[in-house]
Design an enzyme around this catalytic site. Structure first.
Site, short mmCIF file in Angstrom:
data_model
loop_
_atom_site.label_atom_id
_atom_site.label_comp_id
_atom_site.label_asym_id
_atom_site.label_seq_id
_atom_site.Cartn_x
_atom_site.Cartn_y
_atom_site.Cartn_z
N TYR A 136 0.92 -1.23 0.21
CA TYR A 136 0.06 0.07 0.11
C TYR A 136 0.84 1.26 -0.04
O TYR A 136 0.51 2.23 -0.56
CB TYR A 136 -1.01 0.12 1.19
CG TYR A 136 -2.20 -0.89 1.35
CD1 TYR A 136 -2.31 -2.04 0.26
CD2 TYR A 136 -3.24 -0.83 2.05
CE1 TYR A 136 -3.20 -3.18 0.11
CE2 TYR A 136 -4.13 -1.80 2.23
CZ TYR A 136 -3.93 -2.80 1.32
OH TYR A 136 -5.28 -3.93 1.29
N ARG B 99 10.59 1.26 8.49
CA ARG B 99 11.09 -0.09 9.32
C ARG B 99 12.34 -0.04 10.15
O ARG B 99 12.64 -0.28 11.45
CB ARG B 99 10.94 -1.16 8.65
CG ARG B 99 9.53 -1.81 8.08
CD ARG B 99 9.50 -2.76 7.44
NE ARG B 99 8.37 -2.97 6.38
CZ ARG B 99 7.93 -4.01 5.92
NH1 ARG B 99 8.42 -5.28 6.06
NH2 ARG B 99 6.73 -3.95 5.17
N ASP C 80 -1.61 -8.65 -2.96
CA ASP C 80 -0.40 -8.30 -3.48
C ASP C 80 0.48 -9.61 -3.73
O ASP C 80 1.86 -9.30 -3.60
CB ASP C 80 0.17 -7.29 -2.50
CG ASP C 80 0.67 -7.99 -1.13
OD1 ASP C 80 0.49 -8.98 -0.87
OD2 ASP C 80 1.89 -7.48 -0.77
N GLU C 81 -0.01 -10.67 -3.94
CA GLU C 81 0.99 -11.86 -4.21
C GLU C 81 0.32 -12.72 -5.14
O GLU C 81 -0.84 -12.84 -5.20
CB GLU C 81 1.45 -12.65 -2.87
CG GLU C 81 0.34 -12.94 -1.85
CD GLU C 81 0.74 -13.41 -0.72
OE1 GLU C 81 1.00 -14.31 -0.26
OE2 GLU C 81 0.78 -12.21 0.21
P1 TTP Z 1 1.75 -7.82 3.35
O1 TTP Z 1 2.08 -8.58 2.07
O2 TTP Z 1 1.49 -8.78 4.48
O3 TTP Z 1 2.84 -6.66 3.74
P2 TTP Z 1 3.25 -5.31 2.98
O4 TTP Z 1 3.30 -5.60 1.24
O5 TTP Z 1 2.72 -3.93 3.32
O6 TTP Z 1 4.99 -5.53 3.44
P3 TTP Z 1 6.00 -6.76 2.89
O7 TTP Z 1 7.16 -5.79 2.13
O8 TTP Z 1 6.42 -7.07 4.26
O9 TTP Z 1 5.42 -7.86 2.23
O10 TTP Z 1 0.40 -7.18 2.97
C1 TTP Z 1 0.03 -6.63 1.80
C2 TTP Z 1 -0.93 -5.24 2.01
O11 TTP Z 1 -2.07 -5.89 2.85
C3 TTP Z 1 -0.22 -4.12 2.92
O12 TTP Z 1 0.53 -3.40 2.02
C4 TTP Z 1 -1.52 -3.56 3.36
C5 TTP Z 1 -2.46 -4.56 3.47
N1 TTP Z 1 -2.67 -5.27 4.93
C6 TTP Z 1 -3.86 -4.76 5.87
O13 TTP Z 1 -4.40 -3.79 5.43
N2 TTP Z 1 -3.60 -5.48 6.86
C7 TTP Z 1 -2.82 -6.24 7.20
O14 TTP Z 1 -2.82 -6.84 8.63
C8 TTP Z 1 -1.92 -6.78 6.79
C9 TTP Z 1 -1.02 -7.90 7.12
C10 TTP Z 1 -1.75 -6.18 5.19
CA CA Z 2 3.68 -7.65 0.60
CA CA Z 3 1.46 -10.51 0.88
#
Ligand code: TTP
Ligand code: CA
Ligand code: CA
Length: 557
Positions: A23, A60, A120-121
């Protein structure tokens, strides 16, 4: 140790790709001056500066964590940039993030079977691409290896972070004296590095990846070196990886099963499971779970990458914690209307864009009662067939809520109606649409589809109480889950709102109930939309009749 099974000789090439602080990246693309600055995305609310839901890697470094509130983040990192999640209908609007995720998926899906696993994956099965590369241009024949591929972390490779790490990786990628599987893995690493660069170029987003012979190992390692890096898992490195992997780090072992393995079997790492026979694990946890545990201890996982580009369900939810709990039926109705409106908009988008329709509407809620001995009783989730149209979704969702509330309150005598305090509170609400199927393309099948689905336009209005069913909670948190696109199956016969297949007669509820409002509205009555309203071609023979806010797929005879 038992003999290796065929799956352990798995020579598929599977990648798991996860966007970095997703995000945050979406917001930084919108506001480029935030790039490189410690930034976090905050969920809309006033309490202590809101909840952080995504944190940039710069932030972070200062110790900012997702679990913090905005005020806390400012204490540990005074220069942090806090960006609010977009808000619509008084709640977080995640559309920008969903769409950004779709941009990435459309790039990744070019290279292999692609399964969108969350916002996001994705998983990618790159076996065919890797086989083709190995045949046509194997790494050792390449004049130069892409710099991004050389930055790969190859598990088990000595001197992984030393001076000549890139040289070691080059040697590993270009080995010709190794087995076919490892050569394929090297091709996979080069392909993923290239894909990640394509994603960066097209979307400005960085991502990280795990590249392995199965989904489990790819997922376990995609986050191991973040941001903007990739990790490769040769089969020879699996034992060491699992030996040191704490049980609870495996997604499926985070809960009760993991706790039982720790407390009852005294196992603290995934590799620790190796000491138990398959029979012993089956005796203790059942045939399937026992075999699954036996397999994962050896890094074996035969799960296929599914073709899943679109969500399996759509949902819209909001929580009302602490003092914000909803305590009157009027306030619940207000929020159900907001959630229903958002859900309806997404269903219409899905229908127009992807030619898919959902068939089940579900309402979930969390609640408490003030005067109750049975305080552990959960608010029952309720489902009914889904009728398209904002007003119908709102009406049906509200009926589902009332049915759930009646059951939840039982005979304890608290009031349901009224605008005063009733002795109960609602702390979360969500509406979701599931059982999504493709509307078959082609004139005849579309005709059949609508006739089969909604046989009687004049049939009486459905009475939600007669079809309300208990519903199991959805797999996701209620916002979105991703799954395979199913083909249309015969469905139960229920009413379809305002649909007239010949485009002639429309039921009188149309004014109230917009079935997929179109951005272009006809001023007076009928307008014939001949241009295609979506970016994808419509099935041949289908045109869109628009009546006020009503858009009706109809068939040219
Ligand atoms: P993630 O992939 O868990 O985290 P991220 O992409 O922010 O960071 P990373 O680089 O460690 O992967 O989550 C993807 C998005 O989903 C994150 O940007 C925001 C949203 N999200 C929430 O809204 N609430 C939550 O509890 C989590 C885990 C994620
Ligand atoms: Ca992520
Ligand atoms: Ca993720």
């Amino acid at each position: 140790m038992p003999l290796a099974r065929p799956e352990s000789l798995d020579s598929r090439i599977i990648a798991h790709i996860d966007m970095d602080c997703f995000y945050v990246q979406v917001e930084q693309r919108k506001q480029p001056h935030l790039r490189g600055l410690p930034t976090a995305v905050v969920q809309y609310n006033e309490w202590k500066g809101g909840a952080l839901i995504a944190v940039s890697y710069e932030a972070r470094k200062f110790g900012v964590k997702r679990s913090m509130r905005g005020d806390e983040a400012k204490q540990v990192c005074p220069q942090i940039q806090l960006v609010q999640v977009p808000v619509a209908r008084g709640k977080a609007d995640l559309n920008a993030y969903r769409n950004a995720g779709s941009e990435v998926v459309s790039i990744l899906a070019r290279k292999g079977r692609c399964e969108r696993a969350s916002i996001d994956e994705v998983y990618l099965d790159l076996t065919d691409s890797a086989e083709a590369m190995l045949k046509e241009s194997p790494p050792h024949s390449l004049e130069s290896i892409d710099a991004e591929a050389l930055k790969s972390h190859v598990l088990g490779l000595k001197n992984e972070n030393g001076h000549d790490a890139k040289e070691k990786v080059r040697e590993w990628l270009c080995r010709s004296d190794t087995d076919h599987r490892e050569k394929l893995l090297a091709c996979g690493a080069i392909i993923v590095a290239e894909l990640r660069m394509q994603v960066l170029k097209a979307t400005e987003f960085t991502c990280s990846a795990g590249i392995a012979h199965n989904k489990m190992l790819a997922k376990l390692t995609s986050g191991m070196n973040k941001p903007a890096q990739q990790t490769v898992v040769p089969f020879s490195s699996v034992k060491a990886l699992l030996d040191s992997l704490p049980i609870k780090k495996m997604k499926q072992l985070g809960g009760k099963l993991g706790t039982s393995l720790q407390n009852d079997l005294g196992v603290n790492t995934v590799g620790g499971l190796l000491q138990f026979s398959e029979e012993k694990l089956q005796d203790r946890y059942g045939i399937n779970t026992g075999t699954w545990l036996w397999n994962i201890a050896r890094g074996i996982n035969g799960e296929e990458v599914q073709v899943r580009l679109l969500p399996k369900s759509h949902g819209s939810g909001k929580s009302f914690p602490g003092p914000r709990a909803l305590k009157t039926i009027v306030s619940v109705q207000h929020w159900i209307n907001q959630l229903g409106d958002e859900l309806s908009e997404r269903l219409c988008f899905d229908l127009e864009q992807n030619k898919r329709m959902a068939h089940t509407l579900t309402l979930h809620a969390s609640a408490y009662k003030l005067s109750d001995s049975d305080s552990h009783k959960k608010f029952p989730s309720k489902s009914c067939p889904l009728r398209y149209g904002t007003a119908k979704i709102q009406e049906d969702a509200f009926n589902l809520f009332q049915a759930g509330l009646r059951e939840y309150l039982g005979s304890c005598g608290v009031k349901i109606q009224g605008s005063n305090h009733n002795g109960w509170g609602i702390t979360a609400l969500s509406v979701s649409a599931s059982k999504i199927v493709a509307v078959p393309s082609g004139t005849c099948s579309i005709m059949k589809y609508f006739q089969g689905q909604y046989p009687s336009h004049s049939s009486s209005k459905q009475t939600p109480d007669t079809f309300i069913q208990e519903s199991a909670p959805l797999s996701s948190s209620g916002t979105e889950s991703y799954s395979e696109l199913k083909s249309a199956e015969p469905q139960s016969d229920y009413n379809f709102p305002c649909l007239d297949l010949q485009g002639q007669k429309i039921s009188e509820s149309r004014d109230k109930d917009s079935f997929c409002s179109s951005p272009k509205q006809a001023k007076d009555g009928f307008a014939l939309e001949t241009s295609q309203p979506t970016s994808q071609p419509l099935p041949s023979g289908v045109i869109f009749f628009m009546l006020e806010q009503l858009v009706i797929p109809a068939v040219i005879f």
